[in-house]
Enzyme design. Structure first.
Site, PDB file in Angstrom:
ATOM      1  CD  GLU A  67     -11.909 -24.362   1.738  1.00 56.94           C
ATOM      2  OE1 GLU A  67     -10.622 -24.665   1.869  1.00 56.94           O
ATOM      3  OE2 GLU A  67     -12.129 -23.462   2.267  1.00 56.94           O
TER       4      GLU A  67
ATOM      5  CB  CYS B 188      -6.678 -23.560   6.574  1.00 59.42           C
ATOM      6  SG  CYS B 188      -8.352 -23.645   7.423  1.00 59.42           S
TER       7      CYS B 188
ATOM      8  CB  ALA C 131       9.164  19.822  -1.820  1.00 58.97           C
ATOM      9  CB  ALA C 132      10.567  24.350  -4.472  1.00 54.78           C
TER      10      ALA C 132
ATOM     11  CB  SER D  53       6.551  23.007  -4.972  1.00 50.95           C
ATOM     12  OG  SER D  53       7.824  22.771  -4.563  1.00 50.95           O
TER      13      SER D  53
ATOM     14  NE  ARG E 172      -2.628   8.215   0.627  1.00 52.23           N
ATOM     15  CZ  ARG E 172      -2.565   9.391   1.028  1.00 52.23           C
ATOM     16  NH1 ARG E 172      -4.043   9.753   1.211  1.00 52.23           N
ATOM     17  NH2 ARG E 172      -1.565   9.924   1.441  1.00 52.23           N
TER      18      ARG E 172
END
Length: 370
Positions: A64, A92, A178-179, A184, A200
């Site tokens: 505004e 506002c 993960a392994a 991994s 992100r």
């Protein structure tokens, strides 16, 4: 109430102006932080546009104020007497880094205000009532759905009174991150990891636990030249000190700093992030942190990257939720499914764990109890 077309209290020119204001609000793409995207168009008595403006983010003039300034520069202040302000969000009534928009409209002599979305921020709401009390003709709720869609996360955060939390998880088909032997590091494909950087780039905070920092030493930055350059805040939750040699212990080369939230309480962490003007948190921690947020009922959205891999053992995606029976299971509704096909790896780092793999990205919302 949503008014899709001009009703008895809204002129067609005002609806057209509101659609233009929505387009203006989206001019700069995604604006992160405590303020929403807002557009404003000023009309004369005949419905012709006098001036327009939009908000560029926290600390800058509101839509505004921009429109009023543009009008004064173009036609002078007298042309605003009796004019109509068409705004995507209720003006506002709050004095923050800038003055109240409702009072600015009154001082300019605006006689009518048409707005889309009522302001869900309790600190800023009340502008419509202030204007009505001063004799201004006010109509609200016009194209409300379109306005909410412009700032969906900000709106939900305001209604929740805390940051909106998206949990990101990348796992094998059997829910392992993960392994068992830790070999991994990358479960999903390079294309999926590139998509995480897009994710992100759309939040203002990335949060992990101190255990993840010690185990993985993440950087938590957006590393894709095709994405906006502004980095999210890197936040760590936990009591232990950050390893001095970790990437999060020192500012990133672009100046991105780390906020250490020394607590195990998710609500306390979100309260601190809210006070720091953070509205969208991407939860990227391990199973323990994820379980803490789930147990507290503080996960609002899930983005899950699933690789066509079976591991059988290894760390799970989420820790103990205290659920012992199927009737207590946390149910989620799928809102989107995307197939992520192989593509060029835009990220530097280790070789892809699954070259050429097609992954699936699921977006889900926790099911609300009826």
């Amino acid at each position: 109430m949503t008014t899709a077309t001009a009703g008895p209290n809204v002129r067609p020119a005002e609806v057209d102006a509101l659609r233009r204001a929505l387009d203006l609000a989206a001019t700069d793409g995604l604006v992160l932080g405590p303020n929403p995207r807002v557009g404003c168009v000023l009309l004369d008595a005949d419905g012709a546009t006098i001036a327009e403006g939009f908000h560029r983010g926290a600390g800058t003039p509101h839509a505004e104020a921009v429109a009023l300034a543009n009008a004064r520069a173009a036609v002078g202040p007298d042309a605003l007497r009796g004019a109509t302000a068409v705004v995507t969000l209720e003006p506002c009534a709050h004095t923050g880094r800038t003055g109240p928009c409702a009072e600015a409209l009154l001082e300019a002599g605006i006689a009518r205000v048409v707005f889309a979305q009522p302001d869900p921020n309790p600190l800023a709401a009340g502008g419509g009532a202030l204007l009505r009390a001063a004799g201004v003709d006010v109509v609200g709720g016009v194209l409300d759905d379109e306005a909410r869609a412009l700032n969906p996360v900000w709106t939900e955060a305001m209604e929740l009174g805390r940051p909106f939390v998206t949990w990101k998880v990348a796992a094998s088909l059997d829910g392992r991150t993960a392994a068992a032997d830790g070999t991994s590091r990358w479960i999903t494909s390079a294309a999926s990891r590139a998509d995480v950087h897009r994710l992100r780039a759309g939040v203002d905070t990335v949060l992990v636990g101190s255990g993840t920092v010690a185990a993985d030493d993440p950087s938590l930055t957006v590393r894709d030249a095709d994405l906006p350059g502004r980095q999210p805040l890197r936040a760590v939750m936990g009591l232990r000190d950050l390893p001095p040699s970790s990437r999060l212990a020192v500012p990133d080369p672009d100046g991105t700093e780390t906020l250490h939230l020394r607590t195990h309480d998710p609500r306390e962490a979100l309260t601190a992030l809210w006070a720091a003007d953070r509205r969208h948190v991407l939860l990227e921690g391990g199973a323990t942190l994820a379980a803490a947020f789930w147990r507290a009922g503080l996960v609002d959205e899930v983005v899950a990257y699933v690789a066509p891999v079976l591991l059988g053992t290894g760390p799970p995606a989420v820790g103990d939720l205290g659920i012992s029976t199927i009737t207590g299971a946390l149910r989620l509704d799928v809102t989107d499914v995307a197939v992520i096909t192989p593509g060029p790896d835009h990220l530097d780092g280790p070789a892809d764990a699954g070259p050429g793999e097609t992954n699936v990205r699921l977006t889900l919302r926790p099911r609300k109890e009826s």
